[in-house]
Design a protein around this motif. Sequence first.
Motif, mmCIF file in Angstrom:
data_model
loop_
_atom_site.group_PDB
_atom_site.id
_atom_site.type_symbol
_atom_site.label_atom_id
_atom_site.label_comp_id
_atom_site.label_asym_id
_atom_site.label_seq_id
_atom_site.Cartn_x
_atom_site.Cartn_y
_atom_site.Cartn_z
ATOM 1 N N VAL B 19 73.690 59.905 33.635
ATOM 2 C CA VAL B 19 75.070 59.766 33.191
ATOM 3 C C VAL B 19 75.087 59.192 31.779
ATOM 4 O O VAL B 19 74.347 58.246 31.478
ATOM 5 C CB VAL B 19 75.850 58.791 34.108
ATOM 6 C CG1 VAL B 19 77.284 58.599 33.604
ATOM 7 C CG2 VAL B 19 75.836 59.284 35.543
ATOM 8 N N MET B 20 75.927 59.767 30.922
ATOM 9 C CA MET B 20 76.202 59.149 29.634
ATOM 10 C C MET B 20 77.665 59.383 29.282
ATOM 11 O O MET B 20 78.094 60.522 29.133
ATOM 12 C CB MET B 20 75.316 59.685 28.519
ATOM 13 C CG MET B 20 75.627 59.008 27.170
ATOM 14 S SD MET B 20 74.292 59.208 26.005
ATOM 15 C CE MET B 20 75.041 58.565 24.521
ATOM 16 N N LEU B 21 78.413 58.306 29.170
ATOM 17 C CA LEU B 21 79.816 58.369 28.780
ATOM 18 C C LEU B 21 79.941 57.736 27.399
ATOM 19 O O LEU B 21 79.474 56.630 27.178
ATOM 20 C CB LEU B 21 80.690 57.626 29.790
ATOM 21 C CG LEU B 21 80.552 58.043 31.260
ATOM 22 C CD1 LEU B 21 81.556 57.278 32.116
ATOM 23 C CD2 LEU B 21 80.704 59.535 31.437
ATOM 24 N N ASN B 22 80.602 58.456 26.506
ATOM 25 C CA ASN B 22 80.661 58.013 25.123
ATOM 26 C C ASN B 22 81.828 57.072 24.837
ATOM 27 O O ASN B 22 82.927 57.231 25.380
ATOM 28 C CB ASN B 22 80.781 59.230 24.200
ATOM 29 C CG ASN B 22 79.513 60.044 24.189
ATOM 30 O OD1 ASN B 22 78.426 59.502 24.091
ATOM 31 N ND2 ASN B 22 79.650 61.363 24.316
ATOM 32 N N CYS B 23 81.561 56.103 23.961
ATOM 33 C CA CYS B 23 82.602 55.180 23.512
ATOM 34 C C CYS B 23 82.311 54.780 22.075
ATOM 35 O O CYS B 23 81.208 54.303 21.775
ATOM 36 C CB CYS B 23 82.653 53.940 24.387
ATOM 37 S SG CYS B 23 83.774 52.645 23.774
ATOM 38 N N THR B 24 83.278 54.992 21.208
ATOM 39 C CA THR B 24 83.199 54.469 19.847
ATOM 40 C C THR B 24 84.462 53.677 19.575
ATOM 41 O O THR B 24 85.492 53.872 20.232
ATOM 42 C CB THR B 24 83.050 55.589 18.812
ATOM 43 O OG1 THR B 24 84.140 56.501 18.945
ATOM 44 C CG2 THR B 24 81.737 56.334 18.981
ATOM 45 N N TYR B 25 84.389 52.790 18.593
ATOM 46 C CA TYR B 25 85.532 51.933 18.321
ATOM 47 C C TYR B 25 85.723 51.771 16.830
ATOM 48 O O TYR B 25 84.810 52.030 16.029
ATOM 49 C CB TYR B 25 85.362 50.568 18.996
ATOM 50 C CG TYR B 25 84.196 49.765 18.478
ATOM 51 C CD1 TYR B 25 82.934 49.904 19.058
ATOM 52 C CD2 TYR B 25 84.339 48.882 17.419
ATOM 53 C CE1 TYR B 25 81.851 49.181 18.583
ATOM 54 C CE2 TYR B 25 83.265 48.151 16.935
ATOM 55 C CZ TYR B 25 82.017 48.300 17.526
ATOM 56 O OH TYR B 25 80.953 47.589 17.058
ATOM 57 N N GLN B 26 86.934 51.338 16.479
ATOM 58 C CA GLN B 26 87.254 51.049 15.086
ATOM 59 C C GLN B 26 87.885 49.673 15.003
ATOM 60 O O GLN B 26 88.839 49.364 15.736
ATOM 61 C CB GLN B 26 88.245 52.078 14.538
ATOM 62 C CG GLN B 26 87.639 53.363 14.038
ATOM 63 C CD GLN B 26 88.655 54.184 13.250
ATOM 64 O OE1 GLN B 26 89.741 54.465 13.738
ATOM 65 N NE2 GLN B 26 88.296 54.564 12.034
ATOM 66 N N THR B 27 87.361 48.845 14.124
ATOM 67 C CA THR B 27 87.951 47.541 13.859
ATOM 68 C C THR B 27 87.403 47.021 12.539
ATOM 69 O O THR B 27 86.285 47.360 12.145
ATOM 70 C CB THR B 27 87.637 46.538 14.978
ATOM 71 O OG1 THR B 27 88.225 45.269 14.639
ATOM 72 C CG2 THR B 27 86.141 46.340 15.179
ATOM 73 N N ILE B 28 88.195 46.204 11.878
ATOM 74 C CA ILE B 28 87.723 45.615 10.636
ATOM 75 C C ILE B 28 86.963 44.310 10.885
ATOM 76 O O ILE B 28 86.334 43.777 9.984
ATOM 77 C CB ILE B 28 88.899 45.337 9.665
ATOM 78 C CG1 ILE B 28 89.878 44.332 10.278
ATOM 79 C CG2 ILE B 28 89.596 46.644 9.291
ATOM 80 C CD1 ILE B 28 90.945 43.865 9.309
#
Lengths: 111, 111
Positions: B19-28
Amino acid sequence: EAAVTQSPRNKVAVTGGKVTLSCNQTNNHNNMYWYRQDTGHGLRLIHYSYGAGSTEKGDIPDGYKASRPSQENFSLILELATPSQTSVYFCASGPRGNTLYFGEGSRLIVV
Amino acid sequence: GDSVTQTEGLVTLTEGLPVMLNCTYQTIYSNPFLFWYVQHLNESPRLLLKSFTDNKRTEHQGFHATLHKSSSSFHLQKSSAQLSDSALYYCALSLGYKLTFGTGTSLLVDP
């Protein structure tokens, strides 16, 4: 284990009517939150609170008010319910910026 | 503003496959907390695992994830899917008082 309880669990309301969703936590957490869950949108933050007497707007506050009269209780108020507010609402509590403990959810249908 | 992106709405796997579930995020902000929550059918979301340490693997209940600040990612992995892993998985970002959730990935594991 954290204990967060919501009431009512299920509610059918008429358009234009007032709806109050209640939440009680017994964990002595300062922070409490109201989210709504919709397919395709995930969990979206409506209002949150740092402690008794405080309420803050989340990401989608329009059409909702919140009340935190005590450490244990946090209510979500829909003064004039609309069909677009049909959703599942989750209350949660937790320490600052850390793990959230969710209630069982309240399913609201506005007709 | 801060945001979390989960690109897959639905992932279907055969039991035993990874299993591989993707997650990316944006923050300063430079020190975010990242979380994975899991929600089984007719239940409320609960914490699966969390991390705030760059490049350190965190594990729980057979799942693991590593926060990579260089790529702003926190992908969820498991070596061998089980039928009981079928659920809705949320990636979430915390910078203080509130958690921002992604739109969720439904994982369906077939026999």
